[in-house]
Design an enzyme around this catalytic site. Sequence first.
Site, PDB file in Angstrom:
ATOM      1  N   ASP A  42       0.827  -1.207   0.000  1.00 52.63           N
ATOM      2  CA  ASP A  42       0.000   0.000   0.000  1.00 52.63           C
ATOM      3  C   ASP A  42       0.863   1.260   0.000  1.00 52.63           C
ATOM      4  O   ASP A  42       1.609   1.505   0.953  1.00 52.63           O
ATOM      5  CB  ASP A  42      -0.904  -0.022   1.239  1.00 52.63           C
ATOM      6  N   ASP A  43       0.786   2.031  -1.067  1.00 53.96           N
ATOM      7  CA  ASP A  43       1.521   3.302  -1.185  1.00 53.96           C
ATOM      8  C   ASP A  43       3.038   3.117  -1.296  1.00 53.96           C
ATOM      9  O   ASP A  43       3.799   4.011  -0.898  1.00 53.96           O
ATOM     10  CB  ASP A  43       1.223   4.231   0.001  1.00 53.96           C
ATOM     11  N   CYS A  82      -6.117   4.205  -3.567  1.00 54.49           N
ATOM     12  CA  CYS A  82      -6.363   2.835  -3.086  1.00 54.49           C
ATOM     13  C   CYS A  82      -7.591   2.133  -3.643  1.00 54.49           C
ATOM     14  O   CYS A  82      -7.487   1.084  -4.288  1.00 54.49           O
ATOM     15  CB  CYS A  82      -6.466   2.846  -1.557  1.00 54.49           C
ATOM     16  N   ARG A  86      -7.640  -1.112  -6.303  1.00 52.91           N
ATOM     17  CA  ARG A  86      -7.942  -2.470  -5.839  1.00 52.91           C
ATOM     18  C   ARG A  86      -9.117  -3.068  -6.618  1.00 52.91           C
ATOM     19  O   ARG A  86      -9.131  -4.270  -6.923  1.00 52.91           O
ATOM     20  CB  ARG A  86      -8.233  -2.448  -4.332  1.00 52.91           C
ATOM     21  N   LYS A 139      -5.622  -5.749   3.865  1.00 54.03           N
ATOM     22  CA  LYS A 139      -6.533  -4.617   3.643  1.00 54.03           C
ATOM     23  C   LYS A 139      -7.500  -4.898   2.486  1.00 54.03           C
ATOM     24  O   LYS A 139      -7.089  -5.315   1.417  1.00 54.03           O
ATOM     25  CB  LYS A 139      -5.695  -3.361   3.339  1.00 54.03           C
ATOM     26  N   HIS A 141     -10.743  -2.537   1.610  1.00 53.22           N
ATOM     27  CA  HIS A 141     -11.007  -1.179   1.110  1.00 53.22           C
ATOM     28  C   HIS A 141     -11.909  -1.135  -0.121  1.00 53.22           C
ATOM     29  O   HIS A 141     -11.778  -0.245  -0.967  1.00 53.22           O
ATOM     30  CB  HIS A 141      -9.695  -0.436   0.824  1.00 53.22           C
ATOM     31  N   SER A 164      -8.316   1.686   5.126  1.00 54.13           N
ATOM     32  CA  SER A 164      -6.935   2.114   5.388  1.00 54.13           C
ATOM     33  C   SER A 164      -6.650   2.269   6.879  1.00 54.13           C
ATOM     34  O   SER A 164      -7.552   2.569   7.679  1.00 54.13           O
ATOM     35  CB  SER A 164      -6.644   3.444   4.681  1.00 54.13           C
ATOM     36  N   HIS A 237       1.425   2.412   3.887  1.00 53.17           N
ATOM     37  CA  HIS A 237       0.486   3.516   4.069  1.00 53.17           C
ATOM     38  C   HIS A 237       0.699   4.092   5.470  1.00 53.17           C
ATOM     39  O   HIS A 237       0.859   3.348   6.431  1.00 53.17           O
ATOM     40  CB  HIS A 237      -0.937   2.986   3.918  1.00 53.17           C
ATOM     41  N   ASP A 289      -0.309  -0.772  -4.878  1.00 54.03           N
ATOM     42  CA  ASP A 289      -1.589  -0.243  -5.357  1.00 54.03           C
ATOM     43  C   ASP A 289      -1.495   1.089  -6.082  1.00 54.03           C
ATOM     44  O   ASP A 289      -2.354   1.427  -6.893  1.00 54.03           O
ATOM     45  CB  ASP A 289      -2.599  -0.149  -4.204  1.00 54.03           C
ATOM     46  N   ASN A 290      -0.486   1.887  -5.786  1.00 50.06           N
ATOM     47  CA  ASN A 290      -0.297   3.182  -6.447  1.00 50.06           C
ATOM     48  C   ASN A 290       1.050   3.734  -6.012  1.00 50.06           C
ATOM     49  O   ASN A 290       1.788   3.077  -5.264  1.00 50.06           O
ATOM     50  CB  ASN A 290      -1.424   4.171  -6.102  1.00 50.06           C
ATOM     51  N   LYS A 310       1.352   9.286  -5.536  1.00 53.38           N
ATOM     52  CA  LYS A 310      -0.025   8.898  -5.253  1.00 53.38           C
ATOM     53  C   LYS A 310      -0.943  10.109  -5.413  1.00 53.38           C
ATOM     54  O   LYS A 310      -0.626  11.208  -4.978  1.00 53.38           O
ATOM     55  CB  LYS A 310      -0.120   8.372  -3.820  1.00 53.38           C
TER      56      LYS A 310
END
Length: 468
Positions: A42-43, A82, A86, A139, A141, A164, A237, A289-290, A310
Amino acid sequence: MKYYTYLFIVGLVSLFELIFSIVQAQDVQKQQKPNFIIIFTDDQGYGDLGIYGNPTIKTPNIDKMAIEGQKWTNFYVAANVCTPSRAGLLTGRLPIRSGMQGDSARVLFPHSKGGLPSTEITIAKLLKQQDYQTAIVGKWHLGSLPQYLPTRHGFDYYYGLPYSNDMDKVDSIPYVKAITKPKNEYFRVPLMRNEEIIERPVVQNTLTERYTIEAVNYIKSHQKTPFFLYFAHSMPHVPLFPNERFKGKSARGTYGDVIEEIDWSVGVLLNTLKETGLDKNTYVIFITDNGPWKLFKELGGSSGPLYGAKGNSYEGGVRVPAIFWAPGSVEPGQIAELGSSLDILPTIASLSHAALPKDRIYDGYDLTEVLKGLTSKSPRNEMFYYHASKLVAVRQGAYKLSFYRNNEIGYPDQLTKLEKPQLFNLNEDIGECYDIAGKHLDIVQALEELALQHQKTIIPTESQLDKY
């Protein structure tokens, strides 16, 4: 009479032998179906792994995974934040097709009324039709109301957070303080098992470790049945909660501590596959994810040589590290061809011999032949960059045409329509520094037409993220 009794017994035995052989063949067939594990961080930025050029973060396990498998350098996610990212991964469809994008809310929140529609077919749903066992650790989300939880979208088992790790913040604590000097009690984020909350607030310092234990236990308990494990880390994240065993170990600071623990986790998973012999029949995919959340400076990651982060659709916001690993099945090497998280569902469908439904548009391609080394040419030659519901850029081959300008760090949104589109040759200008539109009007025109034809395929759909 005895003769007929004898014939009856012989026939009965033959019938039982036939039934047994059929069942045995089905069991063998089940065992031969490949397993799939997606590790989703994540991130995490394009430049946050040793194998992608980071000079201070140590990621020996992920680096080894890339050396033994395929490292992709032109790999994109479906969105720059996010929730829509996803949704794109799990459905193989651009988020705008499923309503998993929002113009007023970019992601889902604890109070959101929407979520991934039940009509969408996730990788888990697709594989359930092929007799797979399915699980998500980490996660989600994609909706926190009961009707949107993973257990309603094809997953047999769920252990993780519904959104998150910075959400459900205690109102009396300023957000900046909660992120820069975090404590578990600042965030009322629930840890769930299936549809039950088992811890609130979740103790985040041990979250990566507990996720890893859950994933390992799941693998060990599913050695005789084909399985799909979606392992979606909650970090890096913010807020960053390093495990005590990794705290202060990385030269990159707290962010590096968190990444190095994730690398440890990857090593544990791969070693588990090798110890159980499942490495011979398991595809493992590592992506994020990004891009990194540069708003938080050293607490966020790095885009490496890419511009952006992001929250925007410059390369740093949507081009991510991507590694495919399956000893004996994936041909090792570095792939500079285009690929996307949207391609993962069609590829898994192909590898598992699952048929894609014909009643919807898919935006992904089957990468099987590239993975197996049967061809060096990816079936993907274009990418459409969305910022919520707006198509902000399009890429074909080496060329990217941008229609909008945004904030380089992604937040706050400063999306502005350009008077004239800007053109970049990403093979020669990875940092999107030099607009060459004036020199290549024919390419500009071709990419504008590509964008126009693509937009004709988009059917307006109610936004799930803008429901409150």
